[in-house]
Design a protein around this motif. Structure first.
Motif, PDB file in Angstrom:
ATOM      1  N   LEU A 199     -12.307 -20.400 -74.059  1.00 50.36           N
ATOM      2  CA  LEU A 199     -11.834 -19.059 -73.732  1.00 50.36           C
ATOM      3  C   LEU A 199     -10.450 -18.891 -74.336  1.00 50.36           C
ATOM      4  O   LEU A 199      -9.496 -19.538 -73.913  1.00 50.36           O
ATOM      5  CB  LEU A 199     -11.782 -18.857 -72.211  1.00 50.36           C
ATOM      6  N   ASP A 200     -10.349 -18.025 -75.346  1.00 49.90           N
ATOM      7  CA  ASP A 200      -9.075 -17.772 -76.022  1.00 49.90           C
ATOM      8  C   ASP A 200      -8.546 -16.399 -75.635  1.00 49.90           C
ATOM      9  O   ASP A 200      -9.318 -15.442 -75.467  1.00 49.90           O
ATOM     10  CB  ASP A 200      -9.249 -17.821 -77.545  1.00 49.90           C
ATOM     11  N   LEU A 201      -7.245 -16.302 -75.540  1.00 50.87           N
ATOM     12  CA  LEU A 201      -6.575 -15.033 -75.220  1.00 50.87           C
ATOM     13  C   LEU A 201      -5.586 -14.689 -76.320  1.00 50.87           C
ATOM     14  O   LEU A 201      -4.936 -15.577 -76.880  1.00 50.87           O
ATOM     15  CB  LEU A 201      -5.820 -15.144 -73.890  1.00 50.87           C
ATOM     16  N   VAL A 232     -12.184 -14.170 -65.389  1.00 55.84           N
ATOM     17  CA  VAL A 232     -11.089 -13.711 -66.243  1.00 55.84           C
ATOM     18  C   VAL A 232     -10.185 -12.737 -65.497  1.00 55.84           C
ATOM     19  O   VAL A 232      -8.950 -12.807 -65.604  1.00 55.84           O
ATOM     20  CB  VAL A 232     -11.663 -13.056 -67.517  1.00 55.84           C
ATOM     21  N   TRP A 244      -5.510 -10.109 -73.694  1.00 54.63           N
ATOM     22  CA  TRP A 244      -6.931  -9.762 -73.729  1.00 54.63           C
ATOM     23  C   TRP A 244      -7.711 -10.937 -74.309  1.00 54.63           C
ATOM     24  O   TRP A 244      -7.150 -11.781 -75.013  1.00 54.63           O
ATOM     25  CB  TRP A 244      -7.185  -8.493 -74.543  1.00 54.63           C
ATOM     26  N   VAL A 245      -8.990 -11.007 -73.977  1.00 50.94           N
ATOM     27  CA  VAL A 245      -9.843 -12.096 -74.449  1.00 50.94           C
ATOM     28  C   VAL A 245     -10.209 -11.853 -75.910  1.00 50.94           C
ATOM     29  O   VAL A 245     -10.675 -10.776 -76.277  1.00 50.94           O
ATOM     30  CB  VAL A 245     -11.119 -12.204 -73.594  1.00 50.94           C
TER      31      VAL A 245
END
Length: 458
Positions: A199-201, A232, A244-245
């Protein structure tokens, strides 16, 4: 004697369909149904799992059962080739057609037995119950029981020599990747698809600080990769619109436009809006265009949460015409999305060479169409989340040849993308692979497959 008569009273006993469901049965039933819709009817998994309009059975489940369904389907799709090979070894002959959900029931059960932390007895029992409740599958209830129990006894012997990376990749993709990236490159890509994506932001500012807050690390060109998983919208900074993702690779193309403070920039095929947010955060006056009204509505909701003022237009780009040319254009073209298989494992099983062929035609038309929408001296960035060269390198080479007098390629440097030199080709294109390291230290592996090229209009 009637088999449904009670031994004690001689009265009809309860039908199999009248028995109360065992805990977890509904989730397994929904998982098999959705799996079948994806692999047989080619329905995108995201649509089936959509909270408001997806599979009715999935929407009726409690939150913990929804999570279980997601985990089962993810494992069943990532390991579909392995499970198919296992069934070939366990079955004396192929299961006939028109047998209900038998194959989907077996795939769901084997995914739990081999790839999830589910006791064999629970997976077997629930699969047998499911077969018994499916009118067309009921005659094969005993087969389901026998096959799964044998697998439970002989796991090591049955699975030890399977080439998982090869069999979990459809032949046409394996051949395409071998041609483009070599035998080892293809195998490395396939290997990366066996695990879930991180999961990257993308954060508005101070990625190091947010990495500390969220117990993550900075990767790519300032993305924050999280270690812990969870909802999230419960993470710090969500409500405030601080981030934001967005996958670390997907965050790179927008940065190739450089300093866009105060410029008019078009984000074409904009939904779900990660790149739109990047452009707005960089100070551009953004026009986001997308063909889907629903997806653009979600983009608008995201922009509201993030506090960005963006113009949105619902339109097919083949019919859209801007009032005035833009200073820069970002075209994230429709593509086969084979670079996102880590994140969307259904893509491997619902796309085909025919999809690539049709999509390359659309990409070509869109590139030609948007060229006049940029002011002389302005930049165009073309990108796709595809691993197929026909949608990347081949598409760009043909575009340059068609319009040699109007555009020139502006090569990309690794210093523009956080030092990720392995993502820059000799021609100056961006080419990220799922097997690439997401940071220059090679400590964090994996990102979406992405291609991008940059042009300046003469």
């Amino acid at each position: 004697m009637n088999s449904r008569l009670s031994k004690k009273s001689g009265q009809p006993g309860p039908k199999e369909t009248d028995r109360p469901e065992k805990p977890g049965f509904a989730a397994r039933k929904v998982a098999a149904d959705i799996l079948g819709n994806v692999v047989h009817k080619k329905r995108p998994l995201d649509g089936e799992l959509e909270a408001g309009s997806g599979h009715s059975g999935f929407r009726a489940l409690a939150g913990n059962d929804r999570s279980l369904v997601r985990a089962i389907i993810g494992a069943a799709l990532r390991h579909r080739g392995e499970i198919t090979e296992i069934l070939d070894r366990l079955l004396d002959r192929p299961i006939p057609e028109k047998t209900g959900r038998i194959l989907d029931i077996l795939h769901v059960a084997i995914a739990q037995m081999l790839f999830l932390d589910v006791p064999d007895r629970a997976a077997v029992s629930l699969a047998v119950d499911h077969a018994g409740l499916d009118r067309r599958a009921r005659p094969y209830k005993g087969l389901v029981n026998g096959v799964l129990r044998r697998l439970g006894r002989e796991k090591e012997e049955i699975t030890s020599d399977i080439d998982a990376e090869k069999v979990n990749t459809p032949d046409w993709l394996w051949d395409s990747w071998q041609d483009a990236y070599g035998a080892e490159g293809a195998r490395a890509i396939a290997r990366s698809h066996q695990s879930e994506a991180a999961l990257d932001l993308t954060v508005k500012s101070d990625p190091e600080n947010w990495a500390d807050k969220l117990e993550g690390r900075v990767v790519g060109n300032g993305s924050v990769r999280l270690v812990r998983k969870g909802a999230v919208d419960s993470l710090d900074g969500f409500e405030e619109g601080s981030w934001w993702v967005q996958d670390a690779a997907a965050a790179l193309p927008a940065r190739l436009l450089g300093d866009i403070q105060g410029l008019r920039v078009a984000d074409l095929c904009a939904a779900p809006g990660g790149k739109t947010a990047q452009l707005a955060a960089a100070g551009a006056h953004v026009t986001a265009v997308d063909i889907s009204k629903g997806r653009l509505r979600r983009l608008e909701e995201n922009m509201t949460r993030l506090g960005f003022d963006v113009e949105t237009i619902v339109s097919d780009l083949r019919e859209f015409e801007p009032d005035d040319p833009f200073d820069a254009v970002l075209l994230d073209a429709p593509c086969s999305a084979t670079g996102t298989i880590r994140r969307h494992p259904d893509v491997a099983w619902i796309k085909s060479p025919y999809d690539v062929e049709k999509l390359t035609e659309i990409q070509r038309d869109l590139l030609d169409r948007v060229l006049p929408w940029v002011k002389p001296g302005g930049l165009i960035v073309y990108c796709t989340c595809s691993l197929e060269p026909a949608e990347g390198e081949g598409q760009v080479a043909a575009f340059l040849q068609r319009h040699a007098e109007y555009i020139r390629l502006i090569p990309i440097g690794s210093d523009e993308i956080g030092g990720l030199h392995q993502c820059v080709t000799g021609e100056g294109y961006l080419r990220c692979l799922p097997s690439h390291a997401a940071d220059p230290t090679a400590e964090s592996i994996g990102m979406d497959g992405f291609f991008a090229a940059r042009f300046r209009r003469s």
